[in-house]
Scaffold this motif. Structure first.
Motif, PDB file in Angstrom:
ATOM      1  N   ARG A  75       0.844  -1.187   0.000  1.00  0.00           N
ATOM      2  CA  ARG A  75       0.000   0.000   0.000  1.00  0.00           C
ATOM      3  C   ARG A  75       0.887   1.247   0.000  1.00  0.00           C
ATOM      4  O   ARG A  75       2.064   1.182   0.371  1.00  0.00           O
ATOM      5  CB  ARG A  75      -0.921   0.006   1.222  1.00  0.00           C
ATOM      6  N   PRO A  76       0.339   2.409  -0.411  1.00  0.00           N
ATOM      7  CA  PRO A  76       1.135   3.639  -0.427  1.00  0.00           C
ATOM      8  C   PRO A  76       1.689   3.979   0.959  1.00  0.00           C
ATOM      9  O   PRO A  76       1.027   3.770   1.977  1.00  0.00           O
ATOM     10  CB  PRO A  76       0.124   4.698  -0.899  1.00  0.00           C
ATOM     11  N   ALA A  77       2.912   4.494   0.974  1.00  0.00           N
ATOM     12  CA  ALA A  77       3.535   4.896   2.233  1.00  0.00           C
ATOM     13  C   ALA A  77       2.761   6.041   2.862  1.00  0.00           C
ATOM     14  O   ALA A  77       2.190   6.889   2.165  1.00  0.00           O
ATOM     15  CB  ALA A  77       4.987   5.294   1.988  1.00  0.00           C
ATOM     16  N   HIS A  78       2.763   6.060   4.189  1.00  0.00           N
ATOM     17  CA  HIS A  78       2.016   7.058   4.951  1.00  0.00           C
ATOM     18  C   HIS A  78       2.978   7.742   5.908  1.00  0.00           C
ATOM     19  O   HIS A  78       3.714   7.087   6.643  1.00  0.00           O
ATOM     20  CB  HIS A  78       0.878   6.376   5.708  1.00  0.00           C
ATOM     21  N   LEU A  79       2.981   9.076   5.915  1.00  0.00           N
ATOM     22  CA  LEU A  79       3.895   9.851   6.750  1.00  0.00           C
ATOM     23  C   LEU A  79       3.128  10.950   7.475  1.00  0.00           C
ATOM     24  O   LEU A  79       2.355  11.684   6.864  1.00  0.00           O
ATOM     25  CB  LEU A  79       5.001  10.479   5.889  1.00  0.00           C
ATOM     26  N   VAL A  80       3.334  11.039   8.783  1.00  0.00           N
ATOM     27  CA  VAL A  80       2.729  12.096   9.594  1.00  0.00           C
ATOM     28  C   VAL A  80       3.855  12.830  10.312  1.00  0.00           C
ATOM     29  O   VAL A  80       4.657  12.212  11.029  1.00  0.00           O
ATOM     30  CB  VAL A  80       1.724  11.535  10.621  1.00  0.00           C
ATOM     31  N   MET A  81       3.932  14.137  10.105  1.00  0.00           N
ATOM     32  CA  MET A  81       4.968  14.963  10.734  1.00  0.00           C
ATOM     33  C   MET A  81       4.339  16.077  11.544  1.00  0.00           C
ATOM     34  O   MET A  81       3.366  16.702  11.112  1.00  0.00           O
ATOM     35  CB  MET A  81       5.885  15.575   9.668  1.00  0.00           C
ATOM     36  N   THR A  82       4.887  16.336  12.715  1.00  0.00           N
ATOM     37  CA  THR A  82       4.519  17.503  13.509  1.00  0.00           C
ATOM     38  C   THR A  82       5.647  18.511  13.379  1.00  0.00           C
ATOM     39  O   THR A  82       6.765  18.271  13.855  1.00  0.00           O
ATOM     40  CB  THR A  82       4.294  17.138  14.979  1.00  0.00           C
ATOM     41  N   LEU A  83       5.363  19.610  12.708  1.00  0.00           N
ATOM     42  CA  LEU A  83       6.368  20.631  12.394  1.00  0.00           C
ATOM     43  C   LEU A  83       6.069  21.911  13.156  1.00  0.00           C
ATOM     44  O   LEU A  83       4.912  22.178  13.509  1.00  0.00           O
ATOM     45  CB  LEU A  83       6.386  20.911  10.889  1.00  0.00           C
ATOM     46  N   MET A  84       7.121  22.708  13.371  1.00  0.00           N
ATOM     47  CA  MET A  84       6.935  23.956  14.117  1.00  0.00           C
ATOM     48  C   MET A  84       7.692  25.097  13.474  1.00  0.00           C
ATOM     49  O   MET A  84       8.772  24.908  12.904  1.00  0.00           O
ATOM     50  CB  MET A  84       7.379  23.786  15.575  1.00  0.00           C
ATOM     51  N   TRP A  85       7.097  26.286  13.589  1.00  0.00           N
ATOM     52  CA  TRP A  85       7.715  27.549  13.188  1.00  0.00           C
ATOM     53  C   TRP A  85       7.476  28.572  14.289  1.00  0.00           C
ATOM     54  O   TRP A  85       6.512  28.458  15.057  1.00  0.00           O
ATOM     55  CB  TRP A  85       7.100  28.072  11.893  1.00  0.00           C
ATOM     56  N   SER A  86       8.344  29.567  14.359  1.00  0.00           N
ATOM     57  CA  SER A  86       8.180  30.653  15.317  1.00  0.00           C
ATOM     58  C   SER A  86       8.522  31.969  14.652  1.00  0.00           C
ATOM     59  O   SER A  86       9.375  32.025  13.758  1.00  0.00           O
ATOM     60  CB  SER A  86       9.066  30.436  16.549  1.00  0.00           C
ATOM     61  N   ASN A  87       7.873  33.048  15.081  1.00  0.00           N
ATOM     62  CA  ASN A  87       8.170  34.382  14.566  1.00  0.00           C
ATOM     63  C   ASN A  87       9.355  35.024  15.260  1.00  0.00           C
ATOM     64  O   ASN A  87       9.770  36.126  14.897  1.00  0.00           O
ATOM     65  CB  ASN A  87       6.952  35.304  14.729  1.00  0.00           C
ATOM     66  N   SER A  88       9.909  34.380  16.271  1.00  0.00           N
ATOM     67  CA  SER A  88      10.979  34.988  17.053  1.00  0.00           C
ATOM     68  C   SER A  88      12.300  34.909  16.316  1.00  0.00           C
ATOM     69  O   SER A  88      12.691  33.846  15.849  1.00  0.00           O
ATOM     70  CB  SER A  88      11.109  34.277  18.402  1.00  0.00           C
ATOM     71  N   PRO A  89      13.042  36.035  16.212  1.00  0.00           N
ATOM     72  CA  PRO A  89      14.350  36.010  15.551  1.00  0.00           C
ATOM     73  C   PRO A  89      15.375  35.342  16.434  1.00  0.00           C
ATOM     74  O   PRO A  89      15.314  35.427  17.648  1.00  0.00           O
ATOM     75  CB  PRO A  89      14.676  37.498  15.353  1.00  0.00           C
ATOM     76  N   ASN A  90      16.360  34.673  15.811  1.00  0.00           N
ATOM     77  CA  ASN A  90      17.417  34.050  16.613  1.00  0.00           C
ATOM     78  C   ASN A  90      18.660  33.733  15.790  1.00  0.00           C
ATOM     79  O   ASN A  90      19.039  32.602  15.624  1.00  0.00           O
ATOM     80  CB  ASN A  90      16.915  32.773  17.296  1.00  0.00           C
ATOM     81  N   THR A  91      19.312  34.746  15.280  1.00  0.00           N
ATOM     82  CA  THR A  91      20.611  34.491  14.671  1.00  0.00           C
ATOM     83  C   THR A  91      21.546  33.984  15.747  1.00  0.00           C
ATOM     84  O   THR A  91      21.353  34.225  16.941  1.00  0.00           O
ATOM     85  CB  THR A  91      21.186  35.780  14.048  1.00  0.00           C
ATOM     86  N   ALA A  92      22.601  33.292  15.337  1.00  0.00           N
ATOM     87  CA  ALA A  92      23.500  32.680  16.317  1.00  0.00           C
ATOM     88  C   ALA A  92      24.113  33.729  17.232  1.00  0.00           C
ATOM     89  O   ALA A  92      24.211  33.543  18.444  1.00  0.00           O
ATOM     90  CB  ALA A  92      24.601  31.903  15.582  1.00  0.00           C
TER      91      ALA A  92
END
Length: 236
Positions: A75-92
C-alpha cells in the motif's frame, strides 16, 4: 528585542520541542496539478515523525505454488509529521548574546530554556525583508502548507529516516491559543501516490470471438438513412 524576549521566544516552542531535531526537514520538488512549481518548505523544528508502511494480504487460502504477488501488494507509504515555526528572531550571534545577558538575571528554568534554544540554532530561522524588519514566518509557512494541499501538489520529503517521493498532502491539523499566537505547531499527514505508465494496444478483429461486440470502433465513412418500410414498427 531584549534578552527576556528571546527567552520567551524559546519558551513558546518548549525546551523539548526546540531541542528535539536540529536537522532541517524539507518538502521540495513541489508541482501542483496546474504544472506550476512552488518554493521549498523547510521546518524550523520537527517534533515528531510517524512512518507507516503496510501490505495488503488476502485472507483467503492461497494455492501452493501460486504467485504470491497476486495475493499481497504494498500500500502507499504514509507519513505524519509535527512541524513547528516561530516568529521569534534568533541568529546565532543574537542568541549567544541573549544567553550571556540572562545567565545571571533569570531563574534556572529560564537559563534552561536559553540553553535549549542555543542547541537548536539550526532549527529556528531568522528572516527579514529588504527593509530589515522581521517577516511573519508562521503565517508564511501556514500559507505554503495550505497551498500545498489545495493545489493537490506532488512533492518529495526528506525525513530523519528516509526520502519520500510522489507524496501528497492529505490533511493539516493545528490549533492556536494565547500561548501559541506567535508560533505554529502543525501536523502534516502525507500519503504516497503510485504513478504508472499505461499503454493501449489494438487487438485485431480476426482474433476476437465476437468482433461485432468487442472490436474497436471503426470509421466506415458517411452513411445515408434508409426510409423504413410502410407499416414497419407499427403495433397491431
Amino acid at each position: 528585542m531584549s534578552a527576556g524576549s528571546f527567552v520567551s521566544a524559546g519558551a513558546q516552542l518548549g525546551i523539548q520541542s526546540v531541542a528535539i531535531a536540529t536537522l532541517p526537514r524539507r518538502i521540495y520538488d513541489i508541482v501542483g496539478f496546474d504544472g506550476f512549481g512552488q518554493n521549498d518548505i523547510i521546518a524550523q523544528a520537527v517534533i515528531e515523525e510517524q512512518h507507516q508502511d503496510e501490505m495488503e494480504v488476502t485472507v483467503h487460502p492461497v494455492e501452493t505454488g501460486a504467485p504470491i504477488t497476486d495475493h499481497a501488494f504494498i500500500r502507499p507509504a504514509h507519513l505524519v509529521m509535527t512541524l513547528m515555526w516561530s516568529n521569534s528572531p534568533n541568529t546565532a550571534q543574537t542568541l549567544a548574546s541573549a544567553a550571556t545577558g540572562v545567565a545571571t538575571a533569570f531563574s534556572p528554568a529560564a537559563n534552561a530554556v536559553v540553553g535549549a534554544v542555543l542547541e537548536a540554532q539550526a532549527a529556528l530561522s531568522y528572516t527579514s525583508n529588504q527593509q530589515g524588519t522581521a517577516v511573519d514566518s508562521v503565517n508564511d509557512a501556514y500559507s505554503k502548507l495550505l497551498k500545498l494541499q489545495q493545489t493537490r501538489a506532488l512533492f518529495s520529503v526528506i525525513t530523519a529516516k528516509r526520502l519520500y517521493k510522489n507524496m501528497i498532502c492529505k490533511s493539516l491539523r493545528t490549533s492556536t491559543n494565547y500561548k501559541s499566537a506567535n508560533s505554529l505547531s502543525i501536523t502534516v499527514e502525507c500519503q504516497q501516490v503510485f504513478l504508472v505508465n499505461t499503454q493501449v494496444t489494438a487487438l485485431p478483429a480476426n482474433v476476437q470471438a465476437n468482433p461485432q461486440d468487442t472490436a474497436s470502433l471503426q470509421i466506415n465513412g458517411t452513411k445515408a438513412l434508409t426510409p423504413a418500410a410502410q407499416g414497419a414498427g407499427v403495433l397491431q
